[in-house]
Design a protein around this motif. Structure first.
Motif, PDB file in Angstrom:
ATOM      1  N   MET A   1       8.028  48.815  48.709  1.00  0.00           N
ATOM      2  CA  MET A   1       8.256  49.770  47.614  1.00  0.00           C
ATOM      3  C   MET A   1       7.748  49.162  46.297  1.00  0.00           C
ATOM      4  N   ASN A   2       6.928  49.938  45.600  1.00  0.00           N
ATOM      5  CA  ASN A   2       6.386  49.449  44.327  1.00  0.00           C
ATOM      6  C   ASN A   2       7.128  50.064  43.145  1.00  0.00           C
ATOM      7  N   ILE A   3       7.410  49.239  42.149  1.00  0.00           N
ATOM      8  CA  ILE A   3       8.060  49.777  40.946  1.00  0.00           C
ATOM      9  C   ILE A   3       7.038  50.509  40.101  1.00  0.00           C
ATOM     10  N   ILE A   4       5.839  49.940  40.004  1.00  0.00           N
ATOM     11  CA  ILE A   4       4.802  50.598  39.194  1.00  0.00           C
ATOM     12  C   ILE A   4       3.470  50.506  39.917  1.00  0.00           C
ATOM     13  N   GLU A   5       2.726  51.598  39.849  1.00  0.00           N
ATOM     14  CA  GLU A   5       1.410  51.641  40.469  1.00  0.00           C
ATOM     15  C   GLU A   5       0.432  52.252  39.481  1.00  0.00           C
ATOM     16  N   ALA A   6      -0.674  51.580  39.277  1.00  0.00           N
ATOM     17  CA  ALA A   6      -1.741  52.137  38.440  1.00  0.00           C
ATOM     18  C   ALA A   6      -2.930  52.378  39.344  1.00  0.00           C
ATOM     19  N   HIS A   7      -3.358  53.645  39.394  1.00  0.00           N
ATOM     20  CA  HIS A   7      -4.443  54.005  40.303  1.00  0.00           C
ATOM     21  C   HIS A   7      -5.741  54.259  39.557  1.00  0.00           C
ATOM     22  N   ASN A   8      -6.774  53.518  39.918  1.00  0.00           N
ATOM     23  CA  ASN A   8      -8.146  53.778  39.450  1.00  0.00           C
ATOM     24  C   ASN A   8      -8.230  54.007  37.946  1.00  0.00           C
ATOM     25  N   ILE A   9      -7.674  53.043  37.203  1.00  0.00           N
ATOM     26  CA  ILE A   9      -7.631  53.198  35.752  1.00  0.00           C
ATOM     27  C   ILE A   9      -8.979  52.824  35.135  1.00  0.00           C
ATOM     28  N   SER A  10      -9.507  53.744  34.292  1.00  0.00           N
ATOM     29  CA  SER A  10     -10.697  53.444  33.496  1.00  0.00           C
ATOM     30  C   SER A  10     -10.382  53.730  32.041  1.00  0.00           C
ATOM     31  N   LYS A  11     -10.892  52.891  31.173  1.00  0.00           N
ATOM     32  CA  LYS A  11     -10.692  53.115  29.739  1.00  0.00           C
ATOM     33  C   LYS A  11     -11.915  52.619  28.988  1.00  0.00           C
ATOM     34  N   ASN A  12     -12.497  53.507  28.184  1.00  0.00           N
ATOM     35  CA  ASN A  12     -13.651  53.125  27.368  1.00  0.00           C
ATOM     36  C   ASN A  12     -13.301  53.235  25.903  1.00  0.00           C
ATOM     37  N   TYR A  13     -13.831  52.309  25.120  1.00  0.00           N
ATOM     38  CA  TYR A  13     -13.785  52.437  23.666  1.00  0.00           C
ATOM     39  C   TYR A  13     -15.221  52.586  23.197  1.00  0.00           C
ATOM     40  N   GLY A  14     -15.623  53.816  22.992  1.00  0.00           N
ATOM     41  CA  GLY A  14     -17.024  54.044  22.648  1.00  0.00           C
ATOM     42  C   GLY A  14     -17.895  53.594  23.806  1.00  0.00           C
ATOM     43  N   ASN A  15     -18.805  52.686  23.539  1.00  0.00           N
ATOM     44  CA  ASN A  15     -19.686  52.196  24.605  1.00  0.00           C
ATOM     45  C   ASN A  15     -19.075  51.031  25.358  1.00  0.00           C
ATOM     46  N   PHE A  16     -17.973  50.513  24.823  1.00  0.00           N
ATOM     47  CA  PHE A  16     -17.363  49.348  25.435  1.00  0.00           C
ATOM     48  C   PHE A  16     -16.400  49.771  26.548  1.00  0.00           C
ATOM     49  N   THR A  17     -16.601  49.194  27.719  1.00  0.00           N
ATOM     50  CA  THR A  17     -15.715  49.497  28.839  1.00  0.00           C
ATOM     51  C   THR A  17     -14.617  48.446  28.892  1.00  0.00           C
ATOM     52  N   ALA A  18     -13.379  48.880  28.659  1.00  0.00           N
ATOM     53  CA  ALA A  18     -12.252  47.942  28.681  1.00  0.00           C
ATOM     54  C   ALA A  18     -11.730  47.784  30.104  1.00  0.00           C
ATOM     55  N   LEU A  19     -11.713  48.889  30.854  1.00  0.00           N
ATOM     56  CA  LEU A  19     -11.244  48.845  32.238  1.00  0.00           C
ATOM     57  C   LEU A  19     -12.114  49.767  33.071  1.00  0.00           C
ATOM     58  N   ASP A  20     -12.504  49.275  34.249  1.00  0.00           N
ATOM     59  CA  ASP A  20     -13.371  50.081  35.094  1.00  0.00           C
ATOM     60  C   ASP A  20     -12.737  50.196  36.478  1.00  0.00           C
ATOM     61  N   ASN A  21     -12.091  51.337  36.715  1.00  0.00           N
ATOM     62  CA  ASN A  21     -11.573  51.656  38.039  1.00  0.00           C
ATOM     63  C   ASN A  21     -10.651  50.552  38.592  1.00  0.00           C
ATOM     64  N   VAL A  22      -9.686  50.168  37.806  1.00  0.00           N
ATOM     65  CA  VAL A  22      -8.764  49.095  38.197  1.00  0.00           C
ATOM     66  C   VAL A  22      -7.474  49.697  38.763  1.00  0.00           C
ATOM     67  N   SER A  23      -7.056  49.198  39.905  1.00  0.00           N
ATOM     68  CA  SER A  23      -5.772  49.619  40.474  1.00  0.00           C
ATOM     69  C   SER A  23      -4.897  48.390  40.637  1.00  0.00           C
ATOM     70  N   ILE A  24      -3.652  48.487  40.189  1.00  0.00           N
ATOM     71  CA  ILE A  24      -2.730  47.403  40.507  1.00  0.00           C
ATOM     72  C   ILE A  24      -1.359  47.987  40.812  1.00  0.00           C
ATOM     73  N   SER A  25      -0.560  47.206  41.524  1.00  0.00           N
ATOM     74  CA  SER A  25       0.799  47.660  41.793  1.00  0.00           C
ATOM     75  C   SER A  25       1.717  46.445  41.801  1.00  0.00           C
ATOM     76  N   VAL A  26       2.958  46.680  41.427  1.00  0.00           N
ATOM     77  CA  VAL A  26       3.939  45.592  41.406  1.00  0.00           C
ATOM     78  C   VAL A  26       5.051  45.927  42.394  1.00  0.00           C
ATOM     79  N   LYS A  27       5.272  45.008  43.349  1.00  0.00           N
ATOM     80  CA  LYS A  27       6.340  45.238  44.328  1.00  0.00           C
ATOM     81  C   LYS A  27       7.687  45.022  43.668  1.00  0.00           C
ATOM     82  N   LYS A  28       8.672  45.801  44.115  1.00  0.00           N
ATOM     83  CA  LYS A  28      10.023  45.642  43.576  1.00  0.00           C
ATOM     84  C   LYS A  28      10.517  44.223  43.808  1.00  0.00           C
TER      85      LYS A  28
END
Lengths: 458, 309
Positions: free
Chosen positions: B1-28
């Motif tokens: 069981m995971n407390i938090i799951e981030a699925h396929n996170i992408s974040k851009n600031y203008g032309n700068f890519t801060a996150l590209d398709n990152v998934s992570i999860s933390v087990k309880k």
């Protein structure tokens, strides 16, 4: 909502408890008074007193001393001209005014050893003219200058210029031009109040936002509340601080005026002084007045008072106060959110200046053109300045007291609507800049960055 | 069981890519180490999981629900860039921050008293923050992070600015939180503390996830069958003469008659190594050397950077 209240509370109580707030609240009006009074006092006391010795052989200038010119004293001497010149050389006297007997034109010569300072010569000439005209009036018409002045003033004060406004339906309404002064004063006072309030407290918003960012507490807070909640909380908190300060000033002003009125009752009653002057008039005053002039004069002063009341009554105070509050609040919110955005965006104080200028300019401009607006409250400058949200808080309040001839209802509605829209746009833009800016450290921010932040969707 | 799951996170600031398709999860009940060089995107990812900023793409789930503002009261966040109002009194400030976390004033005071006593900073309750030492300010910051007793914590470089004594104190507090069932994300450059505290790790480099998993599994995955032997011998030892060429001697040092050697072997041949040595020397210790997280971190980051260049 609850979160915003907690933020407002902290913002308010932290500021109000500060020594600087208490000092500013007390010193603010004092500083203001000093600022206003110092130039007046300087002018009054900066001049050195000059004593001029007078040798009047014409006997036409026996009363050169005047209560209006306290800096120059005239001392009459019976010594001969050569003796007095020696006194001048031996520095026993500072200046000598010699008026020889001359049957054609009266005139004198001012002897000095050094410069007497600015304006002394012209003041002496003015004193001589006044003295001579008094002599003429007394000797040839048997009336004193003072009595004549009062008489002339009372007669000329009755001159009045009426003004009739004709609206589209051909209906006429009368308003004396005298109203304009009252309208002007009310418009200016409300305009200046808004101007000062916006500047003082919006820069406080900027400082507090900036402090939060440089303290690095902002990320701790944004992990519990949304950035926009924090921003709104700060803006509202500072608004309450400002209102508290304003309230303290108003209450202390009312108390101060009350104390003054109780201690010196005559200061505020113009009627008493008028009567006193009238009673002290010499008997010959009435020789030059029509038989019923005394009655006319009494009516005259009543008309003046009534007119003042009428001018006040003519202004729609309910509307004015509502509009004042509306523009006061929306104007503050509009500018405060822009200032908050800047405070959140910049990383050091030096960068603040370049972003301050463009948002300070419209307000300053409105303040500068307020004179034109007051002169022509129905004109196109007045119209445009009171429609554009950045300048309308000042421009509209200067126009409003002039009533329906200057501002049509649809203009007020348009101005208010645009102001509300402007306010929302400003808060929206500010929130976008703010939420990105407060988490951005160590980067020099440009206008391009701000534009990018506005476009980010979060 | 995971407390938090981030699925396929992408974040851009203008032309700068801060996150590209990152998934992570933390087990309880687990501590997840979030590792990566400066500018890799760790802070951006943390801010997204904190609901401070929103991702351009991807979703975050907290206890199976889509992350919303209400979940932030179940998250304790100690940011890397952290500070306090300098002119405000310590106690009042702590109450303020606790109330922003949704705790009632009286409850906040009660809990704060407990923590202030525990950290021995009660005498500073009525002092201004600017009068406190940096270590004490950090303690206050830790207290306001845990004051609402959330189920999930994010510590971003928690040990920066702490002296060694306070680092230990904090480490124990974090382990205590884990014992009480909390799940934790722990972002740091300090690899020693990662090995000590974390169950799992995620390695991020240049906006991408390059490695993740259980810390023991990863170490096994990257192990090089390296063994360290310590032995004693009265006579000089020619180790190369004693061993076949299947054993690769990496280094040997001696202090008088005490020897320490690092030997790389073929998989599962450690008993052969011992058998070869025992007749000639007195074995003092024998252990497998796992790569440190620091080595894995550096080798992985360098590998990716080389590939990209």
């Amino acid at each position: 909502m609850n979160k915003i209240l907690i933020i407002i509370r902290r913002e308010y109580f932290e500021a109000v408890k500060k020594k600087s707030f208490i000092i500013m609240t007390i010193l603010g009006p004092l500083l203001m008074a000093i600022l206003v009074l110092t130039p007046a006092l300087l002018v009054k006391y900066a001049k050195d007193d000059t004593t001029i010795t007078v040798l009047d052989e014409s006997h036409l200038f026996s009363n050169l001393n005047s209560p209006n010119d306290k800096n120059i004293h005239y001392v009459y001497s019976n010594k001969s001209l050569s003796e007095l010149k020696n006194d001048l050389l031996s520095k026993e006297i500072k200046a000598l005014l010699y008026i020889p007997y001359n049957s054609v034109t009266p005139g004198g010569m001012l002897y000095t050893t050094s410069s007497l300072g600015r304006g002394v010569t012209s003041n002496v000439l003015a004193s001589m003219k006044r003295n001579l005209s008094n002599e003429i009036l007394l000797n040839e018409f048997n009336i004193s200058q003072d009595s004549l002045n009062i008489y002339i003033e009372n007669q000329t004060n009755k001159i009045m210029l009426g003004q009739t406004f004709i609206n589209k339906n051909g209906e006429e309404s009368h308003k004396e031009s005298y109203h304009k002064d009252v309208q002007l004063a009310i418009g200016f006072i409300s305009g200046i109040l808004i101007y000062i309030f916006i500047f003082m407290y919006c820069s406080m918003v900027l400082r507090n936002v900036f402090e939060e960012k440089t303290n690095r507490i902002v990320e701790i807070i944004t992990s519990s509340v949304k950035p926009i909640q924090l921003m709104i909380g700060k803006i509202v908190g500072v608004a309450f601080i400002g209102l508290t300060q304003l309230l303290i000033w108003i209450v202390s002003l009312v108390i101060l005026l009350g104390v003054v009125q109780v201690s010196f009752p005559t200061v505020f009653s113009n009627d008493n002084t008028n009567i006193a002057v009238t009673e002290n008039l010499p008997d010959d005053y009435y020789q030059y007045k029509p038989a019923n002039s005394q009655i006319a004069e009494i009516q005259d002063s009543n008309i003046m008072d009534n007119e003042f009341v009428a001018a006040l009554a003519n202004i729609n105070f309910t509307q004015l106060i509502l509009m004042f509050l509306f523009f006061f609040i929306t104007g503050y919110f509009l500018y405060a959110s822009l200032y908050a955005a800047i405070g959140g965006a910049v990383d050091n104080n030096a960068d603040t200046q370049q972003f301050m200028l463009p948002i300070t300019l419209p307000l300053l401009l409105a303040f500068i053109v307020s004179q034109y607006i007051a002169e022509n409250p129905g004109g196109s400058i007045a119209f445009w300045f009171s429609i554009i949200p950045l300048t309308s808080p000042i421009a509209m309040l200067i126009r409003l007291p002039f009533g329906i001839e200057a501002v049509q209802s649809w203009e007020i509605i348009l101005s208010c609507s645009l102001m509300l829209i402007g306010c929302m746009v400003a808060v929206w833009i500010a929130a976008k800049i703010y939420r990105t800016g407060i988490l951005m450290y160590g980067k020099k921010i440009t206008y391009k960055d701000l534009w990018k932040w506005i476009k980010y969707n979060q | 069981m995971n407390i938090i799951e981030a699925h396929n996170i992408s974040k851009n600031y203008g032309n700068f890519t801060a996150l590209d398709n990152v998934s992570i999860s933390v087990k309880k009940g687990h501590i997840l180490g979030l590792l990566g060089p400066n500018g890799a995107g760790k802070t951006t990812l943390i801010r997204i999981m904190n609901h401070i900023i929103a991702p351009d793409k991807g979703e975050v789930f907290f206890s199976g629900e889509k992350l919303t503002q209400k979940h932030v009261y179940q998250i304790g966040y100690l940011p890397e860039e952290r500070g306090l109002y300098k002119k405000m009194k310590v106690g009042e400030q702590a109450i303020y921050l606790a109330r922003l976390k949704g705790i009632h004033r009286n409850e906040a005071i009660k809990r704060l008293r407990f923590w202030f006593d525990k950290f021995a900073i009660t005498p500073w309750w009525n002092r201004k923050v600017e009068e406190l030492s940096k270590g004490m300010q950090q303690k206050v910051q830790f207290i306001v992070t845990v004051i609402h007793e959330p189920a999930f914590y994010i510590f971003d470089e928690p040990f920066s600015g702490f002296d060694p004594i306070n680092v230990n104190l904090l480490k124990n507090e974090i382990l205590d939180l884990k014992k009480q069932g909390a799940s934790i994300i722990f972002s740091t450059h300090n690899m020693a503390s990662v090995e000590e505290l974390c169950d799992d790790i995620v390695l991020i480099n240049k906006a991408e996830k390059i490695l993740e998993g259980n810390i023991k599994t990863i170490k096994n995955q990257f192990k090089e069958n390296l063994f360290q032997v310590q032995f004693q011998s009265a006579n000089p030892v020619d180790l190369a003469g004693l061993l076949t060429e299947n054993f690769d001697i990496q280094s040997i040092e001696n202090n008088e008659d005490e020897y320490t050697a690092l030997i790389k072997i073929q998989a599962n041949t450690q008993n052969d190594l011992l058998n070869a040595l025992i007749p000639h020397v007195n074995i003092k210790s024998f252990q497998e050397i796992f790569p440190s997280m620091n080595d894995i971190f550096i080798s992985q980051v360098n590998k990716i950077n080389l590939k990209n260049n």
